[in-house]
Design a protein around this motif. Structure first.
Motif, PDB file in Angstrom:
ATOM      1  N   ASP A  78       0.812  -1.224   0.000  1.00  0.00           N
ATOM      2  CA  ASP A  78       0.000   0.000   0.000  1.00  0.00           C
ATOM      3  C   ASP A  78       0.844   1.272   0.000  1.00  0.00           C
ATOM      4  N   LEU A 277      -2.269  -4.837 -10.837  1.00  0.00           N
ATOM      5  CA  LEU A 277      -3.303  -4.137 -10.067  1.00  0.00           C
ATOM      6  C   LEU A 277      -2.713  -3.598  -8.774  1.00  0.00           C
ATOM      7  N   LYS A 278      -2.000  -4.460  -8.051  1.00  0.00           N
ATOM      8  CA  LYS A 278      -1.540  -4.094  -6.705  1.00  0.00           C
ATOM      9  C   LYS A 278      -0.579  -2.920  -6.735  1.00  0.00           C
ATOM     10  N   ALA A 280      -0.626  -0.772  -8.984  1.00  0.00           N
ATOM     11  CA  ALA A 280      -1.340   0.283  -9.724  1.00  0.00           C
ATOM     12  C   ALA A 280      -0.680   0.579 -11.064  1.00  0.00           C
TER      13      ALA A 280
ATOM     14  N   ARG B 313     -12.233 -13.375  -0.600  1.00  0.00           N
ATOM     15  CA  ARG B 313     -11.798 -13.156  -1.974  1.00  0.00           C
ATOM     16  C   ARG B 313     -12.369 -11.849  -2.519  1.00  0.00           C
ATOM     17  N   ILE B 317      -9.969  -8.938  -3.794  1.00  0.00           N
ATOM     18  CA  ILE B 317     -10.043  -8.445  -5.170  1.00  0.00           C
ATOM     19  C   ILE B 317     -10.353  -6.946  -5.167  1.00  0.00           C
ATOM     20  N   LEU B 320      -7.151  -5.024  -4.649  1.00  0.00           N
ATOM     21  CA  LEU B 320      -6.331  -4.986  -5.865  1.00  0.00           C
ATOM     22  C   LEU B 320      -6.956  -4.097  -6.931  1.00  0.00           C
ATOM     23  N   LEU B 321      -8.251  -4.319  -7.153  1.00  0.00           N
ATOM     24  CA  LEU B 321      -8.961  -3.689  -8.275  1.00  0.00           C
ATOM     25  C   LEU B 321      -8.881  -2.173  -8.251  1.00  0.00           C
ATOM     26  N   LYS B 323      -6.789  -0.184  -6.810  1.00  0.00           N
ATOM     27  CA  LYS B 323      -5.443   0.326  -7.109  1.00  0.00           C
ATOM     28  C   LYS B 323      -5.249   0.370  -8.617  1.00  0.00           C
ATOM     29  N   GLY B 324      -5.604  -0.731  -9.270  1.00  0.00           N
ATOM     30  CA  GLY B 324      -5.380  -0.838 -10.714  1.00  0.00           C
ATOM     31  C   GLY B 324      -6.183   0.173 -11.504  1.00  0.00           C
ATOM     32  N   VAL B 325      -7.445   0.363 -11.121  1.00  0.00           N
ATOM     33  CA  VAL B 325      -8.272   1.248 -11.944  1.00  0.00           C
ATOM     34  C   VAL B 325      -8.059   2.727 -11.609  1.00  0.00           C
ATOM     35  N   ASP B 328      -3.536   4.402  -8.301  1.00  0.00           N
ATOM     36  CA  ASP B 328      -2.984   4.834  -7.013  1.00  0.00           C
ATOM     37  C   ASP B 328      -2.738   3.604  -6.124  1.00  0.00           C
ATOM     38  N   PRO B 329      -1.445   3.234  -5.923  1.00  0.00           N
ATOM     39  CA  PRO B 329      -1.158   2.022  -5.147  1.00  0.00           C
ATOM     40  C   PRO B 329      -1.484   2.140  -3.666  1.00  0.00           C
ATOM     41  N   THR B 330      -1.842   3.349  -3.218  1.00  0.00           N
ATOM     42  CA  THR B 330      -2.196   3.499  -1.794  1.00  0.00           C
ATOM     43  C   THR B 330      -3.721   3.463  -1.606  1.00  0.00           C
ATOM     44  N   PRO B 333      -6.149   0.577   1.125  1.00  0.00           N
ATOM     45  CA  PRO B 333      -5.096  -0.172   1.818  1.00  0.00           C
ATOM     46  C   PRO B 333      -5.679  -1.301   2.673  1.00  0.00           C
ATOM     47  N   ALA B 334      -4.812  -2.238   3.015  1.00  0.00           N
ATOM     48  CA  ALA B 334      -5.250  -3.435   3.731  1.00  0.00           C
ATOM     49  C   ALA B 334      -6.085  -3.143   4.986  1.00  0.00           C
ATOM     50  N   TYR B 388      -3.795  -9.615   1.352  1.00  0.00           N
ATOM     51  CA  TYR B 388      -3.025  -9.906   0.137  1.00  0.00           C
ATOM     52  C   TYR B 388      -2.516 -11.342   0.029  1.00  0.00           C
TER      53      TYR B 388
END
Lengths: 441, 441
Positions: A78, A277-278, A280, B313, B317, B320-321, B323-325, B328-330, B333-334, B388
């Protein structure tokens, strides 16, 4: 027969093949010698694996990973990419990743992979001879390079030494039953054109895979466009290094022209949906690549950015993701995704004639997937089941190169408990290295 | 003490709480009476559950599902929505979904849910008294409505009868320790305004959750905009039926104004990332909802569109999702996602004071998650690990309302094998029903 795998629905993953209800697979030595309805397969055999009414299918092929990074799984998440790499991953690697640690990490990663149904892994890390040794010890199939990059790595002080080590590796492992030697150049932004060309030439000379990260991030795409007026894919194509032996990891940021180039040159794409994805990085245009005939397989990437080596999960998330982002519920259907997970991956690695399907004459890399847990009952369609409902934990038996490596969820070739204790011992050192960097500010 | 859960890192999921290494949870009757470092928790207890060095955390809360549809898992996938519903799901439901089959499906779904760490399910199907009975038999916590819709259902010939049954259900289950009765209106496009209002009034009268599907598909959004000049959310808001007791499933197609409305009225959103991807409905704007203070929990939706009840799950997901769309990887967050999986879900269902965290005075709905399998070693951060790396198959023990329902992966309250045999017996009938429709053309 040396081995008979029975009592399951066989998915051969051969193009166009139908599931074989109550099928069987017979193995002599390393090879599949019969596949079909149970009564058509010769008996007796020295050993019988009972699939318990589940599925019998080819092992999954992980086309891109950094195995030993399982030791850094969950160390840092993150975070912005730069902070993640510079303040966590690199300091940890610098502190612990000597040959001995890479050995431990690779062994542990191989155990995790096998238990998740992965029978072939394409690594991209350091200390290639050590990695190969670890994979041989576990018995898993592997594509193993020494990586070249324009600065010193834990195992190579310079690109020149890396190239020399790659040559030695290729010589040592040609004709090996499990290990395919390979040549890797890290990425078009981290290896200069001359060294990329040398690496590709070496791969050509030995007829082995040429591995490279390509167009993973928007930054990489924009940098190439700004500084060189081209895309990473076109840059490599212009260098003349892309061919049917190339395994291009990621290819998230590619244009329609790039996709046409990848298809035309026969480049294999290792798609890493979870990692992309993770971190980004984005969503690679897999449906467009498949439509244009690009060879595609799945990869987990390293466990620092996944955070597992559960390739089935990557395939499953791809099947879901592309429907959601395209708005088309028929996009990336289960049979397509199941094929990428097995046959597609083998073809990307240049192993399409060796593994990837259950067919007479291929090596016996086979997974038995149980279908009795509640999430797996009922099964109306085996491919759909594999892609939308199955879990890595359903993997019951795993055979690689004719040898049973996992039986009833237990790895037979290495002492899992002893390895686990070693990983537990190492983890505080990894954490300490990162904390030391933090303390320095 | 009646039960002591020890030897794990406790994630209470209370806002701002830190993981408790070597923590313990003590239970008397239905209630948590102590949570903290092991030495701070009273002993002895009649029963001890050993978490084996793993994680101890609140059970997962599934805010939207159609439990008995596990019987249709994988029956039809990768199809256009209309064909999927009209040629597969509806004919199968028509052919088999009587009270007895709903009972079997609900029991099987409850077993699957528990084994995946889900301790509370919000159902939306038919034959509510049967569903409630099945959930009680297994011992899982449930929110159970009878659904109202403008045409006959398997259990109700008319909306009027459905309303009457909802009233009976609310009377029968008020103050029940496990079952929360609820009122459901199917969707703003399938229930007329008068009936939606009546359902919402009934929920108000009994102070129970009001469940409704909202803005799942682009079709729904576009139809409302074209035919009523408004959005599904605004339409319901204008009807005066949205409140803090509303559980709005999906909310994929919502405007910034809709999000503000959901926040202002305290509506809970049941987000179903896997189902929304698989049916190509789209990606709900969860980060925007969370930023605006909308209550959010996760749902699996039915297993016909998931294809499991593995809520972990869905959470993973989602992490992950987004962040990807967003790039922004932050994003998501978990710790945020872990909270939605547990506390967030409980709050959406109006059970925030009852379950969702491990806190003294709450009911004891607790999951022990093993962390010894290779994919789970090492663990540097428990929340990151959960989101994760962990798998449903890591769920080792499950306690609901103080009672141990799963111990060492085995369900204690029902005969899993007997249920499995019944599901196997039913499956060919389901398949036959669909094939009969196909044969008719």
């Amino acid at each position: 027969m040396d081995l008979l795998i029975v009592n399951g629905t066989v998915l051969t993953m051969e193009p166009g093949a139908k599931p074989i209800v109550d099928g069987a697979v017979a193995v002599r030595g390393q090879d599949i010698v019969a596949v079909g309805p149970r009564e058509s397969v010769p008996v007796p055999a020295a050993k019988v694996l009972d699939a318990g009414g589940g599925l019998i299918l080819p092992g999954f092929v992980n086309t891109h990973t950094h195995l030993a990074m399982v030791l850094l799984r969950g160390l840092a998440d993150d975070l912005p990419l730069k902070e993640w790499l510079e303040q966590h991953i690199w300091p940890a690697e610098k502190a612990v990743m000597d040959a001995e640690t890479v050995k431990l990490g690779t062994l542990w990663a191989a155990v995790e992979s096998l238990k998740a149904g992965v029978t072939c892994v394409c690594d991209m890390y350091f200390y290639a001879p050590t990695v190969a040794e670890a994979l041989e010890q576990v018995g898993i199939r592997g594509v193993v390079p020494e990586s070249i990059i324009d600065f010193p790595t834990p195992s190579c002080p310079s690109p020149e030494v890396a190239l020399e080590k790659q040559r030695e590796l290729c010589e040592r492992y040609r004709q090996h039953p499990l290990i395919t030697p390979a040549v890797a150049a890290h990425a078009p932004y981290s290896v200069n054109a001359k060294n990329i060309a040398k690496a590709a030439e070496l791969a050509e000379e030995f007829d082995v895979p040429f591995l490279i990260h390509v167009a993973e991030t928007r930054w990489e795409m924009e940098t190439f466009q700004k500084e060189k007026g081209t895309t990473p894919v076109q840059y490599l194509a212009d260098l003349g290094v892309l061919s049917s032996r190339t395994v291009a990891a990621h290819c998230v940021h590619v244009t329609a022209e790039d996709i046409a180039t990848l298809a035309e040159l026969g480049v294999g794409v290792a798609a890493n949906p979870v990692s992309n994805l993770k971190l980004a990085s984005g969503v690679a245009p897999l449906p467009q690549m498949l439509a244009q005939g690009v060879k595609v397989g799945f990869g987990t990437d390293g466990a620092a950015s996944n955070n597992t080596l559960d390739l089935l999960r990557d395939a499953q998330i791809a099947a879901l993701l592309y429907k959601g982002v395209t708005g088309d519920p028929t996009c990336m259907p289960a049979p397509t995704v199941a094929a990428l997970l097995t046959r597609g991956g083998a073809e990307v690695l240049g192993l399409g004639k060796v593994v990837g399907t259950l067919a007479v004459g291929k090596r016996a890399d086979v997974v038995c997937l149980a279908t009795h847990e509640p999430h797996a009952v009922p099964v109306y369609d085996p491919e759909s089941h594999l892609i939308y409902a199955a879990r890595a934990s359903d993997v019951q038996h795993v055979v690689v190169n004719g040898k049973t490596l996992v039986e009833n969820h237990k790895v037979l070739t290495v002492d899992e408990d002893a390895l686990r204790r070693e990983v537990f011992r190492l983890a505080p050192k990894v954490r300490g290295a990162v904390e030391a960097v933090k303390a320095k500010g």
